[in-house]
Design an enzyme around this catalytic site. Sequence first.
Site, PDB file in Angstrom:
ATOM      1  N   GLU A 256       0.844  -1.132  -0.139  1.00 11.36           N
ATOM      2  CA  GLU A 256      -0.156   0.165  -0.155  1.00 11.36           C
ATOM      3  C   GLU A 256       0.871   1.233   0.102  1.00 11.36           C
ATOM      4  O   GLU A 256       0.641   2.377  -0.508  1.00 11.36           O
ATOM      5  CB  GLU A 256      -0.935   0.008   1.060  1.00 11.36           C
TER       6      GLU A 256
ATOM      7  N   LYS B 266     -13.197   1.308  -3.592  1.00  8.27           N
ATOM      8  CA  LYS B 266     -14.382   1.749  -2.699  1.00  8.27           C
ATOM      9  C   LYS B 266     -15.503   2.664  -3.499  1.00  8.27           C
ATOM     10  O   LYS B 266     -16.676   2.129  -3.310  1.00  8.27           O
ATOM     11  CB  LYS B 266     -13.929   2.819  -1.775  1.00  8.27           C
TER      12      LYS B 266
ATOM     13  N   HIS C 195       7.594 -27.398   1.786  1.00  6.53           N
ATOM     14  CA  HIS C 195       6.818 -28.446   1.325  1.00  6.53           C
ATOM     15  C   HIS C 195       5.587 -27.856   0.309  1.00  6.53           C
ATOM     16  O   HIS C 195       4.836 -28.590   0.227  1.00  6.53           O
ATOM     17  CB  HIS C 195       6.302 -29.090   2.331  1.00  6.53           C
TER      18      HIS C 195
HETATM   19  O1  LIG Z   1      -8.836   2.247   9.721  1.00  8.71           O
HETATM   20  P1  LIG Z   1      -9.946   2.779   8.547  1.00  8.71           P
HETATM   21  O2  LIG Z   1      -9.943   4.176   8.063  1.00  8.71           O
HETATM   22  O3  LIG Z   1     -11.075   1.996   8.758  1.00  8.71           O
HETATM   23  O4  LIG Z   1      -9.064   2.237   7.065  1.00  8.71           O
HETATM   24  C1  LIG Z   1      -8.758   0.916   7.046  1.00  8.71           C
HETATM   25  C2  LIG Z   1      -7.937   0.678   5.909  1.00  8.71           C
HETATM   26  O5  LIG Z   1      -8.417   1.063   4.743  1.00  8.71           O
HETATM   27  C3  LIG Z   1      -7.448   1.945   4.006  1.00  8.71           C
HETATM   28  O6  LIG Z   1      -7.767   3.154   4.148  1.00  8.71           O
HETATM   29  C4  LIG Z   1      -7.456   1.509   2.490  1.00  8.71           C
HETATM   30  O7  LIG Z   1      -8.807   1.297   2.024  1.00  8.71           O
HETATM   31  C5  LIG Z   1      -6.112   1.241   4.620  1.00  8.71           C
HETATM   32  O8  LIG Z   1      -5.363   2.321   4.278  1.00  8.71           O
HETATM   33  C6  LIG Z   1      -6.411   1.383   5.990  1.00  8.71           C
HETATM   34  O9  LIG Z   1      -5.578   0.757   6.914  1.00  8.71           O
END
Ligand SMILES: O=P(O)(O)OC[C@H]1O[C@](O)(CO)[C@@H](O)[C@@H]1O
Length: 528
Positions: A322, A455, A351
Amino acid sequence: MDARALWQRYQDWLYFHEGLGLYLDVSRMRFDDAFVESLQPKFDKAFADMAELEKGAIANPDENRMVGHYWLRNPDLAPSPELTQEIVQTLEKIEAFAEKVQTGAIHPPRASRFTDVISIGIGGSALGPEFVAEALAPDFPPLKIHFIDNTDPAGIDRTLNHLRNNLASTLVLVISKSGGTPEPRNGMIEVKKAYAGHNLDFAQYAVAITSPDSNLDKVAKSEGWLARFPMYDWVGGRTSEMSAVGLVPAALQGIDVRAMLEGAKEMDDATRIPDVKNNPAALLALSWYFSGNGRGEKDMVVLPYKDSLLLFSRYLQQLVMESLGKEKDLDGNVVHQGIAVYGNKGSTDQHAYVQQLREGVPNFFATFIEVLEDRNGSSPEIDPGVTAGDYLSGFLQGTRQALYENQRDSITVTIPQVNPRTVGALIALYERAVGFYASLVNINAYHQPGVEAGKKAAAVILDLQTRVLAVLQKEKTPLSLGEIADKAGAADQIEAIYKILRHLHANQRGVVLQGNLGQPSSLKVSAS
Ligand SMILES: O=P(O)(O)OC[C@H]1O[C@](O)(CO)[C@@H](O)[C@@H]1O
């Protein structure tokens, strides 16, 4: 290189941290002195960038944020006395809370103690806590931890079913920096319903770990949850293990969080030294750069030879991928950077996929994590003079050698034992290495624009589902997929509509598909 020259190279490049008893061996990465020399100007910049960042420079320009996870383990370094105080007070609050929960001073309404804890979170709000629990939780922890790190209904059921008889003594942590990520929100809503189903008042079991004033924080505040801990905007999700995100679950399990912070601090001190050969994070970044030509051409295979470190590769997957997986560099050029990370544990993987590592596509470098202490206590002999741990150690050495003989490079990190200090140090080592590497390849390690696309696309699908269901509810006669798409004003979304309907049909959600399931165009769809 003959054995003698290799031994010399091993000694020339061996890094040892005396306080932590940690070794780093990069001798099996085949770079030469000229290569190291050629990277020196980039390292000079990386060291300078890192110093600025630690002073509070805005290192995440698109989000206009500081990057301060280093301050969590050395609060005196924070750029203002207010921040220092906030870090110190939060840690004290976490420890006091964990102690009260463990002693029963804070207890659930219908039981004298909390026995279990469900941790709901995803990505950086899950992977660190999961890794640390696997690595460090005692065999019989004061509170046993369970994770909900997805929006998979069956996964949520499994966790809740395991806890069915203990729900009345189960604490719930809802961890989300943004406080708006769908997966933890869904997990929270489902768990809340499960508590209501058992006539339990969720608020008396729930703890929020989130940014002040996030949606989650507002809910927790208005409902009067048991506790709220802050997540700071200057700590990224993937570097949040030593914020409340990681420390609350760890402390509840009886893990020595101060020792974790201390190990990380010691490593941070060591990785501040602006000298590549004497800086373990710089040595890692150098090795990664060498291996993948600064373009991530080789994958990082992480092989800890210790069961308790099983989740280290998963943890690193987010931290590295990331942070480094970026389309553009800091000057806006399209570069498609990144390093793919995978792994599991040795010798188990010998293995499984190690066959390919040794003989197949040479598109990786390995990182062995070696733990010197076999177990707490003495070991029985398996063969005369030989223990199970000797086998494990032999397998590691053997695999390293077999890979090297076949032109496959490797790094070896050796720690004396798996304990809070060394785990804290490992996390800090890789956090810094990622920061250096990002600087070497000129990218922003601290944002994640790519994740947003997925998203947004998911939100579009959910909106389409609502429109499609509205169409079906109005219709008396079955419709073809094309007709539904037209009526929903989404003629170009027919494939997505088909998948939405197939999913609803499979879950008896009021949708009936008739026709040949193997030929979507033959289907007629109606509301049931
Ligand atoms: O803690 P949050 O804001 O729920 O985000 C969870 C995860 O989602 C992300 O923003 C990626 O979608 C990550 O960087 C982060 O760790």
